[in-house]
Design an enzyme around this catalytic site. Structure first.
Site, short mmCIF file in Angstrom:
data_model
loop_
_atom_site.label_atom_id
_atom_site.label_comp_id
_atom_site.label_asym_id
_atom_site.label_seq_id
_atom_site.Cartn_x
_atom_site.Cartn_y
_atom_site.Cartn_z
N ASP A 20 35.03 28.97 46.53
CA ASP A 20 34.95 30.15 47.40
C ASP A 20 35.89 29.94 48.58
O ASP A 20 35.58 29.18 49.51
CB ASP A 20 33.52 30.35 47.90
CG ASP A 20 32.56 30.79 46.77
OD1 ASP A 20 32.91 30.59 45.58
OD2 ASP A 20 31.48 31.31 47.09
N LYS B 143 34.65 38.50 47.45
CA LYS B 143 33.35 38.22 48.07
C LYS B 143 33.38 38.74 49.50
O LYS B 143 34.41 38.68 50.17
CB LYS B 143 33.12 36.71 48.01
CG LYS B 143 31.90 36.20 48.75
CD LYS B 143 31.76 34.67 48.54
CE LYS B 143 30.70 34.08 49.46
NZ LYS B 143 30.60 32.61 49.32
N LYS C 58 31.00 39.48 44.71
CA LYS C 58 29.91 38.70 45.28
C LYS C 58 29.62 39.14 46.71
O LYS C 58 30.39 38.84 47.63
CB LYS C 58 30.28 37.21 45.27
CG LYS C 58 29.19 36.30 45.89
CD LYS C 58 29.54 34.83 45.77
CE LYS C 58 28.54 33.96 46.55
NZ LYS C 58 28.90 32.52 46.51
#
Lengths: 333, 780
Positions: A170, A233, A269
């Site tokens: 991430d 995300k 996400k």
């Protein structure tokens, strides 16, 4: 425009059990497209506000949806005081997120969370703790959460994390590239991160709470996808505003747009601030309605959440017993 | 389905709202309802069944009111009215507040009942209809409270007959009843035949709220009952429904003196510019044309898309359509419910099946058996296609493309209707430029179907007249406290035996398009003074002169786009020029009417003052920014009402003309005035003032001749938007009946034209119409 150099991972799937799709290889930076995108805040907020009233799941359907939500959680600990013991406990929760007798009662034995998400130093602990489960370990990287360390160190951090066993990375984008509208720099940075990830999947954290406008969110989403992000995300969980429904709507629409034009499916996400079962159901309904049912799978959707699971556990026990549950009846993670 | 299976499919599954309480409520009435008259339910009588369109099941038996029942209800309302109106505003406010609270307390029962009777999704009834209805009562509780202070010179009309449609049964009831009651009126309301139940439940809560007996009366029945109510001894008729029925009501009430408001059909444009947030505009269409199965008078049913983005937009739209869920209205997860009745379904089906052009796309989504119609998009139509013009009143969207903003406006306005319009653009310049150009009573910018009690709602053209909501809505339920009486209508002086002739023949013509024009008929008539002097000749105006004058007025519509400052300057200049010739005009008035020189001079002075009044008003008749409950503004803009036909009073040959034309000029509405029939020469003298005062060609046109004939032609003219009858109320029956053609506004006034009431806001309101422009905003 810069052509991405890393195309070696086009068909790689990182060996993840739940991944079945070809990865997004990215495309050339297309600024005409990205800058032509509009996002009308009021209209987006209205859609988001009316959605919970338009979609509702009850009884067995609700239980199934909540189990699905569990399977989509990146169970997360990102604290300065994380220790190996804390991470092992979290991993144990990821393997058995809901009490076995509850899962047995609803026929959902074997349910696990989608992944465990930790800082770099906790990767090895997590990988060991999850051995044999097929649950991937995700690591936050690139100078998380601010992303302001030297670029070469951020890239090195990714490489170290992949080496340590993280199968999902991430990354955080440089918000300044969005705020100063240096789209080329954003694209190049994202492409470099993607290249550094190798076979590991890369989730691009936009830190939407710091991008100033939904239009910027839409544009940054598209550019990160063009540069090869596997997931986009919302947030680190450390911004003052994290995942919201309006932001999610904008990012999902960007994903749909990207898919419609390129054929590549990119995951989504939302992270931070989703702590109630009802919220989780609303997010899944938005996902299903805006992107279609195929997206409601761990290879295309994750919740970045830590406290959501506890609420879902109580709801599932209520489904089984008909009585409202208590927090302490469920093992902590 | 077991949980592991659902885990894979992620279906929504059923999410039913219980109908047990609603059924129980019907059962407590034995499944049969009478009328609610004088505070009590009558015994159920012969009538008809009301059904749940989603299942076909009979919900209840309701009674059919005949003219006898209607008369009883009106009598009950009449009896209750004086006491209700005499109650201090605070007293009425408390009752309206109680109604609002009770609607809120019983909100789910109302929502479920509405969904069952109408077929609309429970989500809409619960989240939109009932909260808006409740809000309307709260808002108007406040209006009752403020009436004495803020509307000190207004009084209740009396008994209102109200006829509402089946698409928003309770909401339309609220829109009708709340303002009527707030202003001290009593009502007899007839809900639609298909959907009487929530009105009957409302009748029941009236008792709980302490509404005095007779203040609210609810009678059920079909169109015949409605017709009987229109014919009954009511002071006002308020109707929401089809343009066809609205026209019939206009004819039926013509000349009766009954106040009238009509909220009729629409074919509202939904304009998507190339810089719009396309996904949000697509989502907006869900709320525009698939809201309430498209059975919405202001539905954005005519999609106009910029050519550059049309293909992309249609593609996105079709994907969205496929995601709509159609089915059981009581399911909380349903987007599109049942069409109200098989009759309506057949109508929609035949209209769409009769369309031989374009490409028809039906949503690829499961369609249940029964009274359901799939969300439908028809692209590739042109303005000439019948479905681009006719209201379908179903979930069917028709579409065409445009190239430029100018063309978008032309296409948008290429309709007989003018209820609402929607436009999508991220460019504030474009949005605020286009909104005033659209022929619509309501414009939504980057949103659609927003409603609130504070914001006026209503149409222009054949979508009707009158506003509901806001201060402007109260005009429709009040009248001036002081009733003014006019003089007798004067008759021309007859040709004498002998008589005197002017030294030099003077020829007065018509004044059309800024030029003097000979009467098309080629006929003239002599105008004689009271002492047998031939004062001159005027042309006998005919149909053709009306045609020419209206055409000239039509070309002067741009007058309304000029600044108020400019129009003020012109009005002041006109006054200045009249002042310079005051003596001459006074002499003319005296010669024409035989009045004293002093009185004639007073009329000229009053005319100068009146021109000043409207010069003053021209830049001061402000709109408003309405505090609607959202982040954004609803702008109430006073726009010129369109072309005004004005029949000037016979008496007051100069002041009467000035009274008619100057408010029109202040608002920028082009006017076709018919001069005093008895004493026309002051008006014809006035041409020279118009010529020398910078009045644009066509802004003011003056005809002479028989008022009845010219008035009839103006009333029937489909391009004239408003007809003012200051000449003779006896003409109203014919004029108002003819006005039904394009549902034009009519306004009849007789008074002492020098009275203070003969100028000011009431005239400006008659010369304008409120357009509500909703502009949600926000960034971040």
């Amino acid at each position: 425009m810069t052509l991405k150099t890393d195309t070696s991972t086009q068909s790689a799937t990182a060996g993840l059990p739940q991944v079945s799709l070809a990865r997004n290889p990215g495309i050339e930076l297309d600024l005409d497209w990205a800058l032509g995108v509009q996002a009308n805040t009021s209209a987006i907020e209205r859609r988001a506000a009316s959605l919970p009233g338009r979609r509702s799941v009850k009884k067995a359907f609700q239980a199934a949806w909540l189990c699905k939500a569990v399977s989509l959680i990146d169970l997360t600990t990102l604290s300065g005081d994380d220790t190996e013991g804390r991470v092992r406990r979290l991993c144990a929760k990821a393997r058995q997120p809901v009490r076995p007798e509850i899962l047995e009662a609803i026929g959902m034995q074997g349910l696990t969370t989608g992944a465990v998400c930790v800082y770099h130093d906790m990767i090895e602990t997590a990988v060991r703790a999850l051995e044999g489960t097929g649950i991937p370990v995700a690591a936050v990287s690139t100078g998380f959460p601010a992303g302001l360390s030297p670029l070469h160190l951020r890239i090195l951090e990714i490489e170290e994390s992949v080496k340590a066993g993280a199968s999902e990375i991430d990354i955080v984008i440089s918000r300044r590239h969005v705020l100063t509208q240096n789209w080329q720099a954003l694209y190049d940075e994202m492409a470099a991160f993607r290249a550094a990830c190798g076979p590991a999947h890369v989730k691009a954290i936009l830190a939407t709470g710091e991008l100033g406008s939904l239009r910027n969110v839409a544009r940054a989403s598209l550019i990160c996808m063009m540069a090869g992000a596997d997931f986009i995300k919302t947030s680190t969980g450390k911004e003052s505003v994290n995942a919201t429904l309006p932001v999610s709507l904008v990012m999902m629409r960007a994903i749909r747009d990207y898919h419609a034009r390129t054929g590549h499916m990119v995951g989504y996400k939302p992270a931070g601030g989703i702590s109630k079962s009802k919220d989780a159901v609303t997010y899944l309904a938005l996902l299903k309605d805006e992107l279609g049912p195929r997206w409601v799978q761990p290879d295309l959707f994750r919740f970045g959440a830590s406290s959501l699971l506890g609420d879902i556990e109580r709801q599932l026990e209520h489904h089984v017993t008909g009585a409202y549950s208590a927090q302490y009846r469920h093992p902590m993670g | 389905m077991n949980i592991p299976d659902i885990f894979e499919t992620m279906d929504y599954g059923p999410a039913p709202e219980s109908n047990a309480e609603a059924l129980e409520w019907i059962a407590t009435h034995g499944g049969k309802f009478g009328h609610f008259i004088g505070g009590a339910f009558t015994k159920p009588a012969k009538g008809f069944e009301t059904r749940n369109p989603a299942t076909g099941a009979v919900l209840a038996q309701v009674s059919q009111a005949d003219s006898k029942v209607v008369a009883e209800a009106v009598a009950a309302a009449r009896k209750a009215q004086p006491k209700w109106a005499a109650l201090p505003g605070h007293g009425r406010a408390k009752v309206l507040y109680a109604l609002a609270r009770l609607l809120q307390k019983h909100s789910r029962l109302f929502a479920v009942l509405e969904s069952m009777d109408n077929g609309k999704p429970i989500r809409e009834a619960r989240d939109i209809d009932i909260p808006l209805a409740t809000r309307h009562f709260y808002y108007h509780a406040g209006m009752a409270q403020l009436m004495e202070a803020e509307l000190a010179d207004r009084a209740a009309l009396g008994v209102c007959g109200q006829i509402i449609p089946w698409n928003f049964p309770l909401l339309m009831l609220a829109w009708k009843i709340a303002p009527a009651l707030a202003m001290g009126n009593t009502v007899v309301l007839k809900p639609a035949e298909y959907t009487p139940l929530t009105a009957l439940l409302f009748a029941q809560i009236c008792d709980e709220a302490g509404v005095p007996a007779g203040v609210v009366n609810i009678i059920t029945g079909d169109g015949e009952t409605g017709a009987a109510l229109v014919e009954a001894e009511v002071d006002k008729v308020a109707f929401t429904g089809s343009t066809e029925v609205g026209r019939a009501i206009r004819r039926a009430t013509a000349g009766t003196g009954k106040s009238l408001t009509l909220e009729l059909g629409g074919k509202s444009p939904y304009i998507v510019f190339d810089d719009a947030d396309l996904d949000s505009a697509v989502e907006g269409l869900v709320d525009a044309i698939w809201f309430n199965q498209g059975q919405v008078c202001c539905a954005g049913s005519r999609l106009l898309v910029h050519e550059a983005v049309a293909e992309d937009f249609y593609k996105r739209l079709k994907v969205r359509m496929d995601g709509l869920r159609i089915g059981d209205p009581l399911d909380k997860c349903i987007d599109v419910g049942a069409v109200v009745d098989p009759v309506q379904l057949a109508q929609i089906t035949s209209m769409v099946d009769g369309c031989s052009e374009g490409e028809v796309y039906r949503a690829d989504t499961p369609l249940p058996e029964g009274c359901f119609y799939p969300p439908t998009l028809i692209t590739g139509l042109s303005a000439a296609s019948p479905l681009m013009q006719e209201e379908i009143f179903g979930p069917v969207l028709v579409s065409t493309t445009f190239r430029t903003p100018v063309e978008a406006v032309e296409l948008a306005n290429n309709t007989r209707y003018g209820l609402a319009a929607t436009l999508w653009t991220e460019n504030v310049n474009l949005a605020l430029d286009i909104a005033p150009k659209l022929a619509a009573g309501v414009v939504w910018v980057n949103a659609t179907n927003l409603f609130d009690a504070a914001a006026g709602f209503g149409g222009v053209r054949e979508s009707g007249f009158g506003r509901e909501g806001g201060w402007e809505g109260l005009l429709a339920y009040t009248k001036p406290k002081v009733a003014l009486k006019g003089a007798a209508v004067p008759v021309p002086f007859a040709a004498p035996e002998g008589g005197t002739r002017p030294d030099l023949d003077r020829t007065a013509k018509m004044y059309v398009g800024g030029k003097q024009a000979r009467p098309d008929s080629g006929y003239s008539q002599a105008i004689w003074g009271p002492k047998g002097a031939l004062l001159g000749h005027v042309g006998i105006g005919s149909r053709k002169d009306v045609r020419n004058a209206v055409e000239a007025a039509g070309k002067a519509r741009g007058w309304g786009k000029t600044t108020g400052h400019l129009r003020a300057q012109i009005l002041f200049y006109l006054a200045e020029n009249l002042s310079a010739r005051a003596e001459e005009f006074a002499g003319r008035i005296s010669d024409l009417t035989g009045t004293s020189k002093a009185k004639a001079s007073a009329e000229v002075e009053a005319s100068i003052a009146r021109l000043f009044t409207y010069g003053a008003w021209a830049d001061k008749f402000d709109g408003a920014a309405k505090p609607v409950p959202m982040r954004g503004v609803a702008l109430a803009m006073n726009e010129p009402v369109g072309i005004i036909g004005a029949l000037c009073p016979g008496e007051a040959p100069l002041l009467g003309l000035v009274t008619a034309i100057s408010p029109a000029m202040a608002m920028g509405a082009p006017v076709v005035a018919v001069a005093s029939e008895a004493f026309p020469l002051a008006a014809t003298d006035f041409y020279q003032l118009l010529d020398t005062s910078d009045v644009p060609a066509g802004a003011v046109n003056i005809l002479t001749g028989p008022v009845a004939d010219l008035g009839a032609t103006l009333a029937a003219h489909l391009e004239v938007d408003t007809l003012w009858n200051f000449a003779d109320p006896a003409l109203d029956a014919d004029l108002q009946s003819a006005a039904a053609g394009n549902v034009k506004r009519t306004w009849t006034q007789r008074m002492d034209w020098s009275a203070p009431q003969a100028e000011g806001r009431a005239f400006l309101q008659a010369a304008s119409e409120v357009k509500t422009v909703w502009v949600p905003y926000g960034e971040g």
